[in-house]
Every structure is written in C-alpha cells, then in structure tokens.
Design a protein around this motif. Structure first.
Motif, mmCIF file in Angstrom:
data_model
loop_
_atom_site.group_PDB
_atom_site.id
_atom_site.type_symbol
_atom_site.label_atom_id
_atom_site.label_comp_id
_atom_site.label_asym_id
_atom_site.label_seq_id
_atom_site.Cartn_x
_atom_site.Cartn_y
_atom_site.Cartn_z
ATOM 1 N N GLU A 1 -5.550 2.276 -9.594
ATOM 2 C CA GLU A 1 -5.284 3.230 -8.517
ATOM 3 C C GLU A 1 -3.762 2.978 -8.227
ATOM 4 O O GLU A 1 -3.114 3.986 -7.553
ATOM 5 C CB GLU A 1 -5.801 2.962 -7.278
ATOM 6 C CG GLU A 1 -7.399 2.989 -7.641
ATOM 7 C CD GLU A 1 -8.106 4.656 -7.792
ATOM 8 O OE1 GLU A 1 -7.319 5.372 -7.408
ATOM 9 O OE2 GLU A 1 -9.124 4.669 -8.029
ATOM 10 N N GLY A 2 -2.778 2.070 -8.596
ATOM 11 C CA GLY A 2 -1.560 2.069 -8.485
ATOM 12 C C GLY A 2 -1.256 1.891 -6.817
ATOM 13 O O GLY A 2 -0.449 2.208 -6.124
ATOM 14 N N LEU A 3 -2.119 0.858 -6.405
ATOM 15 C CA LEU A 3 -2.071 0.461 -4.934
ATOM 16 C C LEU A 3 -1.471 -1.177 -4.696
ATOM 17 O O LEU A 3 -1.607 -1.904 -5.810
ATOM 18 C CB LEU A 3 -3.380 0.575 -4.360
ATOM 19 C CG LEU A 3 -4.166 2.083 -4.372
ATOM 20 C CD1 LEU A 3 -5.535 1.789 -3.392
ATOM 21 C CD2 LEU A 3 -3.403 3.057 -3.845
ATOM 22 N N TRP A 4 -1.130 -1.176 -3.615
ATOM 23 C CA TRP A 4 -0.563 -2.510 -3.381
ATOM 24 C C TRP A 4 -1.415 -3.441 -3.082
ATOM 25 O O TRP A 4 -2.596 -3.159 -2.333
ATOM 26 C CB TRP A 4 0.498 -2.481 -2.039
ATOM 27 C CG TRP A 4 1.159 -3.754 -1.855
ATOM 28 C CD1 TRP A 4 0.583 -4.694 -1.050
ATOM 29 C CD2 TRP A 4 2.478 -4.113 -2.196
ATOM 30 N NE1 TRP A 4 1.653 -6.005 -1.155
ATOM 31 C CE2 TRP A 4 2.764 -5.599 -1.668
ATOM 32 C CE3 TRP A 4 3.447 -3.637 -2.962
ATOM 33 C CZ2 TRP A 4 3.928 -6.153 -1.899
ATOM 34 C CZ3 TRP A 4 4.767 -4.209 -3.110
ATOM 35 C CH2 TRP A 4 4.999 -5.362 -2.576
ATOM 36 N N PHE A 5 -1.613 -4.758 -3.565
ATOM 37 C CA PHE A 5 -2.725 -5.521 -3.412
ATOM 38 C C PHE A 5 -2.399 -7.214 -2.527
ATOM 39 O O PHE A 5 -1.387 -7.535 -3.124
ATOM 40 C CB PHE A 5 -3.224 -6.137 -4.960
ATOM 41 C CG PHE A 5 -4.513 -6.927 -4.642
ATOM 42 C CD1 PHE A 5 -5.508 -6.835 -3.699
ATOM 43 C CD2 PHE A 5 -4.921 -8.134 -5.483
ATOM 44 C CE1 PHE A 5 -6.486 -7.710 -3.361
ATOM 45 C CE2 PHE A 5 -6.092 -8.952 -5.454
ATOM 46 C CZ PHE A 5 -6.728 -8.856 -4.186
ATOM 47 N N GLU B 1 -2.991 -12.559 -8.944
ATOM 48 C CA GLU B 1 -2.621 -11.135 -9.100
ATOM 49 C C GLU B 1 -2.290 -10.239 -8.130
ATOM 50 O O GLU B 1 -1.983 -9.234 -8.249
ATOM 51 C CB GLU B 1 -4.084 -10.480 -9.983
ATOM 52 C CG GLU B 1 -4.510 -11.356 -11.107
ATOM 53 C CD GLU B 1 -5.537 -10.468 -11.658
ATOM 54 O OE1 GLU B 1 -5.631 -9.332 -11.868
ATOM 55 O OE2 GLU B 1 -6.668 -11.464 -11.887
ATOM 56 N N ALA B 2 -2.221 -10.790 -6.911
ATOM 57 C CA ALA B 2 -1.887 -10.070 -5.953
ATOM 58 C C ALA B 2 -0.412 -9.785 -5.745
ATOM 59 O O ALA B 2 0.441 -10.447 -6.434
ATOM 60 C CB ALA B 2 -2.094 -10.852 -4.353
ATOM 61 N N ASP B 3 0.013 -8.742 -4.948
ATOM 62 C CA ASP B 3 1.408 -8.187 -4.788
ATOM 63 C C ASP B 3 2.133 -9.017 -3.600
ATOM 64 O O ASP B 3 3.188 -9.406 -3.627
ATOM 65 C CB ASP B 3 1.723 -6.855 -4.470
ATOM 66 C CG ASP B 3 1.183 -5.909 -5.748
ATOM 67 O OD1 ASP B 3 1.801 -5.975 -6.525
ATOM 68 O OD2 ASP B 3 0.390 -5.365 -5.506
#
Ligand code: PLP
Length: 480
Positions: free
Chosen positions: A268-272, A297-299
């Motif tokens: 979805e192109g979201l920040w995680f 895998e988090a931002d």
C-alpha cells in the motif's frame, strides 16, 4: 526544619558550589553508595510497596539558606527511600515496570558526575550513544546505518516515529505550512497503547484520524480488516500513511503479525512503525524471536530499555531505517549550532538533528554499561524466564476453578480474575494485595471485564513469587 549549613560549607559557597571539604563529601558519598547497595541486596526482605505516612517533610517552603548535605540525605533516607514505587522488588508485577540493576545505578552515578549535554558536539558520550543505537538496530534487525535516539520512553519514541512518517509522506511543506487538511489517516490495533492516539493528537492529525482495527482471539490486529479500512479511506479521498504494529500489547502482551503488516505496508506504500515497548526484547530470547522477527521490516521501531532491558528509568529508544527521513523531520539550521570542520562543534548529525530535544543527558551510559556487562544472551535469558514464569502462573490459574484466565499468554502478561467476584471486588482485591506489601499486580479491562493483571518483567522475580501469588489472591477473596 533542616539544620543550617556549617560555616565551613557556607564559606566555600563563595568559590562556587563545590564543597570546601572533599573528604567529608567523599565519606558521605560512600555511605550513600553503601546504603543503596544494602537496599538492593535486601529487597526481598522488605515490602514491595508501602504507603507513605503523612509527613510535611516534602511540603517545606523554598529554602533560602542551604542545609548540610548529610541532613538533606537523611530526609531522602527517611522520607523517600522506603516509599518508592516498588518495581525493584521481585513481587512487583504491575503495569510494565523494569527492575533496574546495580550496574545501571552505578552508571547513573558516573553519568551524573560527567554531566554531559548530549544534544550534540564532538565528545565521547555522543560516541557511546551512537554505539548503543547501532546495538539497538542489530537487536531488532534493522540495518546498521539506521538512525536513532535515546529518549524518555516509548510514548515519546512513538511520537517521533509518527512525526518522521508524517514528514516522509507530506514532504518539507508540512514543517512550514502545518498539516491542516492533509487528510492523513493512520491504523493500529484496538489493543494499541494509549500513547498512539496521543501521538496523533500531538502531531496535529487528531485522534479521529487513527483507525482502531479489531483484534483476533490472540489479540493481534486483524489484517483483512486493516486492508479493508485502507481501501475505504482511499475511496473517501483520504490519505493513509501509517500502520503502527504492536510487539507486546500493554494489556495482554499480544504480538501483531508484524510480517503480515509489513507486507500490507509495502503493497500500500505506507510507513510501517512498530511499538515494541517491551516486546522488542523478545528478539533476544531464542524461543520467542520468531514472534517479533517482522520488526526487521519496519521503517521505524520504538521500544524501551527501561522495561525488559532492565536499564534504570528512563531509557526509551526510537530507531529509523533510513536516517535521511529522521533528519528531514527534525534537523534545523541555527547559527548558534553551526557545525565546524574541527573543534568541539565538529560532527554531523548531532542528536538534536534527529529529535525535538536540544539539551539531553547522558542516558546512553547506563544502556551501554548494561548491554556491555550482561550481554544480550543473559538479557535474553531474563526475557525467556519471565515468559516461562507467566506460563507457569497461567497454568496455575487454569487449574484453579475459582479463577478465570481472561486472555491467552503470548509473552509475560497474565490476566485473570476471581470468577465469583464482580469488577469492583476484583479491583479492591488488587489494592488490598498492594497494601499487604508482598505483591503488586495492577488491573486492566479485557473484553470489558476487570482483570487482575500480572506483568512479569523483573529479572528478580522467580518461581517462589509466582507460586505464592495465587494463594494470596484466594486468601484475600475469602476462599482459602
Ligand atoms: C505497548 C506499549 N507502548 C507504549 C508504552 C509507553 O511506554 P513509556 O511508558 O516508556 O512511555 C507502553 C508502556 O507500558 C507499552 O506497554
């Protein structure tokens, strides 16, 4: 009233605030250290908590003349030391409080002595913090080169993560124009900590722009519901930007399926962002590591060293995968902080480029000393043992017909209640337990019902503590 300063000390005041008599100070300092070591060594013999009796010792007028340090210390010994929160004690199981260590205490003293301002500049304490951040990134699986900061706690670390995500989504304009009408919406689980809506509030996005996604029976955010909510918001012309996953929920210790959330964010192109306040430390425990591996895998990841890391308060941590995003969100260009090619003002970035604090203490020393002295294997064993104790307690609850287990035990938190008592009576039982001074659980609500909540976070808690807990509960309930 405290006795007035001796003439000797008063005379020294003209030369600054250092003592005229270092020998006397040294002796008193050694006594303070001995007293605190005795306190730590004898914890189990004292109450976990006792109510502070009525006293006016801490309701004195602002002192115009100082008192002898020995007398001031005596007030601490008499009025403060016996009446602290109790989280050092092996019977403390309330909220999510770490137990601290003697090593951390000594590091606090050294850091206090150095009195370094860790907002920036070229000095060793900054290198210590950079070392800690590199170790923290390795611990949660973020790449070396990830940026980060030590902060007061996960509440602020989550806020920083959210602000970095906001700036990464909206671009530089959000720092000059504000965020009114941006249409940003974020997603987290209904089980998320209250600091996540608070961060939305403080970031100017509002709590209504946070979608609280339902949780499954294990307490994990329901991924299909998340995907549907994102689609609904896009269709309504809103701008989804952030998913906050939880590694160790505050009520029950549930861990979201972080790998699945990371995949949704990528698609979805979201920040995680991951709130791993205490659960991030599961990464150090071999049997639990798999539960939290999606953190890698988090931002951005927020967690505390002062909880399961056993570092004394306070020591939160924010990590950001791509340092540029953190710099973009916070760096400023002030003449009085200009960097130079050499001298004390050398170096980039400084911690003040990565967060809102300019003046900052040397929090990193106690974290560095704790990790360097105990090592991750030993800290991981503590995490492992806390979870084993929690499973032992849950098994005892399930074996006792008078008690009811209210949630699955994923990590170190056990929620249960005395089945025959109503909410108010269960809450009163917890308060009575705290006042008895052997155990300090806390309460929460699980599926709308009041729970007696035991979070085993302290490295000093053992089988004895778990095995004596339920008999104490049943005695107070009048059943045994
Ligand atoms: C899951 C979770 N997130 C955030 C926090 C807030 O952390 P802090 O108290 O360090 O600000 C907590 C505290 O218990 C927590 O359990």
């Amino acid at each position: 009233m405290l006795p007035m300063q001796t003439p000797q000390n008063a005379a020294a005041a003209t030369d600054g605030l250092d003592p005229a008599d270092w020998t006397g100070l040294r002796a008193l300092g050694h006594r303070m250290l001995d007293d605190m070591i005795d306190h730590l060594a004898g914890l189990r013999d004292g109450p976990v908590w006792q109510k502070r009796p009525a006293s006016d010792a801490l309701e004195q007028p602002l002192p115009r003349e100082g008192a002898d340090l020995a007398a001031v210390y005596e007030v601490f010994r008499r009025e403060v030391l016996p009446y602290s929160v109790g989280n050092l004690h092996p019977g403390f199981m309330g909220w999510v409080h770490g137990g601290g260590t003697a090593v951390g205490m000594l590091a606090e003293m050294l850091a206090g002595g150095l009195n370094a301002n860790c907002g920036g500049r070229d000095h060793a304490p900054i290198a210590v913090e950079q070392q800690v951040i590199a170790w923290a990134a390795a611990m949660v699986g973020l790449p070396q080169g990830a940026s980060g900061l030590l902060v007061t706690g996960t509440s602020i670390a989550n806020l920083i993560g959210l602000l970095v995500a906001r700036r990464a989504t909206l671009g530089p304009g959000c720092r000059t124009d504000g965020v009114g009408g941006s249409g940003l919406v974020a997603y987290t689980s209904v089980a998320a900590h209250g600091c996540i809506p608070q961060a939305m509030d403080m970031a100017g996005l509002g709590t209504d722009a946070l979608r609280l996604i339902e949780a499954d029976v294990q307490g994990r955010m329901a991924t299909p519901t998340l995907v549907a909510a994102i689609a609904r918001d896009r269709a309504a012309g809103l701008r989804p930007f952030l998913v906050v996953g939880t590694a160790g929920s505050v009520d029950t210790g549930a861990v979201d399926d972080l790998t699945a959330l990371a995949a949704v964010c990528r698609a979805e192109g979201l920040w995680f962002h991951v709130d791993g306040a205490f659960g991030a430390f599961a990464a150090l425990a071999p049997s639990l590591r798999g539960l939290v591996q999606g953190m890698a895998e988090a931002d951005s990841v927020a967690f505390d060293f002062h909880k399961w890391g056993q570092v004394p308060y306070d020591a939160g941590c924010i990590l950001v995968r791509d340092p540029q995003h953190q710099l973009d969100a916070f760096a400023q260009n002030n003449a009085y902080l200009r960097r130079q090619a050499s001298g004390l003002a050398h170096g980039y970035p400084w911690p003040c480029d990565l967060g809102p604090d300019l003046s900052r203490g040397f929090r990193a020393l106690k974290v560095w000393m704790t990790l360097a002295n105990f090592g991750t294997a030993r800290l991981g064993e503590v995490v492992e043992r806390c979870c084993t104790l929690a499973r032992r307690l849950a098994a005892q609850v399930m074996a006792e017909p008078l008690l009811e287990l209210l949630a699955p035990v994923t990590l170190n938190i056990v929620c249960f209640r005395v089945a025959a008592l109503d909410d108010a009576a269960n809450a009163a039982l917890v308060a009575a337990m705290q006042e008895q001074g052997r155990f300090a659980p806390s309460t929460t609500r699980v599926a709308g019902r009041l729970a007696i909540r035991c979070a085993i976070v302290n490295h000093r808690s053992s089988e004895i503590d778990v095995d004596e807990l339920l008999p104490a509960v049943l005695r107070l309930a009048g059943n045994k």
